[in-house]
Design an enzyme around this catalytic site. Structure first.
Site, PDB file in Angstrom:
ATOM      1  N   GLY A 136       0.843  -1.193   0.000  1.00 52.32           N
ATOM      2  CA  GLY A 136       0.000   0.000   0.000  1.00 52.32           C
ATOM      3  C   GLY A 136       0.873   1.235   0.000  1.00 52.32           C
ATOM      4  N   GLY A 137       0.227   2.365  -0.027  1.00 53.51           N
ATOM      5  CA  GLY A 137       0.942   3.632  -0.035  1.00 53.51           C
ATOM      6  C   GLY A 137       1.447   4.015   1.347  1.00 53.51           C
ATOM      7  N   ALA A 138       2.131   5.141   1.402  1.00 54.19           N
ATOM      8  CA  ALA A 138       2.644   5.654   2.667  1.00 54.19           C
ATOM      9  C   ALA A 138       1.488   5.943   3.619  1.00 54.19           C
ATOM     10  CB  ALA A 138       3.454   6.933   2.419  1.00 54.19           C
ATOM     11  N   GLY A 144      -1.522   2.101   6.613  1.00 58.51           N
ATOM     12  CA  GLY A 144      -1.860   1.168   7.672  1.00 58.51           C
ATOM     13  C   GLY A 144      -1.215  -0.196   7.517  1.00 58.51           C
ATOM     14  N   HIS A 190       8.983   3.505  16.082  1.00 62.94           N
ATOM     15  CA  HIS A 190       8.563   2.116  15.842  1.00 62.94           C
ATOM     16  C   HIS A 190       9.025   1.199  16.975  1.00 62.94           C
ATOM     17  CE1 HIS A 190       6.563   2.254  11.966  1.00 62.94           C
ATOM     18  NE2 HIS A 190       7.451   3.153  11.586  1.00 62.94           N
ATOM     19  N   ARG A 228       6.077  -0.713  19.107  1.00 64.65           N
ATOM     20  CA  ARG A 228       5.938  -2.132  18.779  1.00 64.65           C
ATOM     21  C   ARG A 228       5.540  -2.887  20.051  1.00 64.65           C
ATOM     22  NH1 ARG A 228      10.964  -3.081  16.649  1.00 64.65           N
ATOM     23  NH2 ARG A 228      10.192  -1.925  14.861  1.00 64.65           N
ATOM     24  N   GLU A 286      17.213  -6.120  14.012  1.00 65.69           N
ATOM     25  CA  GLU A 286      17.439  -5.019  13.083  1.00 65.69           C
ATOM     26  C   GLU A 286      18.498  -5.456  12.076  1.00 65.69           C
ATOM     27  OE1 GLU A 286      18.173  -1.454  15.320  1.00 65.69           O
ATOM     28  OE2 GLU A 286      16.129  -1.462  16.126  1.00 65.69           O
TER      29      GLU A 286
END
Length: 176
Positions: free
Chosen positions: A12-14, A17, A52, A56, A64
């Site tokens: 999806g786009g920026a 969701g 984030h 989270r 990472e």
């Protein structure tokens, strides 16, 4: 609940969701890992990564890894019920920086990722951006190259995915 060994691609786009949908789908799992591909290369990305990290859910173990995503997934082989990989967009950008103008190694890594996800004993949720629906960046060859490499990578992962979800304004649309 997603079955073990299945692959779900969320695109999806920026700010559509995508990441929130991935976390929602991950709720029922016990041994959850989050593989994050972002790098803190500037103040804005540092702030995004920290946001984030702090938002989270605590039941995730975070890995990472900006480049060696396949190796990171292989290390989780016997320890995970679910892995969320967020996101292919930054991973492709990282690979482009590492490999310069050579598309071959970037696409080879995408093939390796598709194979690793297919053979993983855990469920996978892969997050990526949809960058092919906008204006063609005519003034920037590197931007067109990025858009193409990410589009090809998205197609490779979608081809092996059990489910493909397009997020629009916070709502999931099941494509596959």
């Amino acid at each position: 609940m997603i079955r073990m060994g299945t692959i779900t691609l969320i695109t999806g786009g920026a700010r559509s969701g995508k990441s929130m949908q991935a976390l929602k789908l991950a709720l029922p799992y016990q041994r959850k890992f989050f593989v994050a591909t972002g790098q803190a290369l500037d103040d804005e990305m540092t702030a995004r990564i920290e946001f984030h990290r702090t938002t989270r859910p605590p039941d995730f173990q975070t890995v990472e890894e900006p480049i060696q995503v396949v190796a990171a997934l292989e290390k989780l082989d016997k320890n995970a019920d679910l892995v969320v990989l967020d996101c292919l967009t930054l991973w492709i950008s990282n690979l482009m920086q590492r490999h310069g103008m050579d598309d071959g190694p970037v696409l080879a890594e995408a093939d390796k990722l598709a194979a690793a996800l297919t053979h993983a004993p855990f469920a996978s949720i892969v997050v990526t951006d949809e960058v092919g629906s906008g204006i063609v960046p005519t003034d920037h060859a590197e931007s067109r190259r990025f858009r193409d490499l990410l589009g090809w990578t998205n197609q490779k992962i979608a081809a092996v995915a059990d489910d493909v979800i397009l997020m629009v304004a916070g709502y999931p649309l099941k494509l596959k």
